[in-house]
Design a protein around this motif. Structure first.
Motif, PDB file in Angstrom:
ATOM      1  N   ILE A   1       0.840  -1.205   0.000  1.00 59.28           N
ATOM      2  CA  ILE A   1       0.000   0.000   0.000  1.00 59.28           C
ATOM      3  C   ILE A   1       0.870   1.249   0.000  1.00 59.28           C
ATOM      4  N   GLN A   2       1.894   1.285   0.851  1.00 57.91           N
ATOM      5  CA  GLN A   2       2.763   2.459   0.932  1.00 57.91           C
ATOM      6  C   GLN A   2       3.515   2.685  -0.373  1.00 57.91           C
TER       7      GLN A   2
ATOM      8  N   SER B   1       2.566   1.753  -3.317  1.00 53.82           N
ATOM      9  CA  SER B   1       1.575   2.181  -4.300  1.00 53.82           C
ATOM     10  C   SER B   1       1.228   3.661  -4.121  1.00 53.82           C
ATOM     11  N   LYS B   2       1.114   4.103  -2.881  1.00 51.30           N
ATOM     12  CA  LYS B   2       0.856   5.520  -2.615  1.00 51.30           C
ATOM     13  C   LYS B   2       2.010   6.376  -3.121  1.00 51.30           C
ATOM     14  N   ASP B   3       3.240   5.901  -2.904  1.00 45.50           N
ATOM     15  CA  ASP B   3       4.420   6.644  -3.350  1.00 45.50           C
ATOM     16  C   ASP B   3       4.469   6.751  -4.872  1.00 45.50           C
TER      17      ASP B   3
ATOM     18  N   ALA C   1      -2.232   4.162  -6.001  1.00 46.24           N
ATOM     19  CA  ALA C   1      -3.205   3.789  -4.975  1.00 46.24           C
ATOM     20  C   ALA C   1      -4.475   4.612  -5.151  1.00 46.24           C
TER      21      ALA C   1
ATOM     22  N   ASP D   1      -7.802   5.477  -2.940  1.00 49.52           N
ATOM     23  CA  ASP D   1      -8.430   5.368  -1.624  1.00 49.52           C
ATOM     24  C   ASP D   1      -9.937   5.554  -1.780  1.00 49.52           C
TER      25      ASP D   1
ATOM     26  N   HIS E   1      -2.792  -1.114 -10.099  1.00 46.11           N
ATOM     27  CA  HIS E   1      -3.394  -0.218  -9.120  1.00 46.11           C
ATOM     28  C   HIS E   1      -3.792  -0.989  -7.869  1.00 46.11           C
TER      29      HIS E   1
END
Length: 86
Positions: A32-33, A35-37, A41, A43, A60
């Motif tokens: 998750i982290q 992917s956010k970077d 991601a 939400d 994704h």
């Protein structure tokens, strides 16, 4: 194309889902982290706690606030309806 509701009016293509997992383990938290970077991601929790993580074939990662079992049962119900139509 089959669409599935993942909570709070958010809908994804059921055909593109690879897996649905719980966000509790360290490897999933790392995924998750990362992917956010990378900016891949999505939400879809509407500010609530993440209870399911959907990994898509496009790379994704989608965060959902409903249980993985609930999403899986919606997928099964949708597939049964489609089979009955054929």
């Amino acid at each position: 194309m089959q669409l599935i509701n993942i909570g709070f009016g958010n809908i994804v293509s059921a055909n593109r889902i690879i897996t649905i997992v719980s966000p509790e383990s360290a490897p999933i938290k790392r995924l998750i982290q990362e992917s956010k970077d990378k900016g891949t991601a999505v939400d879809a929790t509407c500010g609530r706690r993440t209870r399911a993580v959907l990994i898509m074939d496009s790379g994704h990662v989608i965060l959902s606030a409903i249980q993985p079992e609930t999403i899986a049962s919606r997928l099964d119900t949708k597939r049964l309806e489609d089979l009955e139509e054929e």
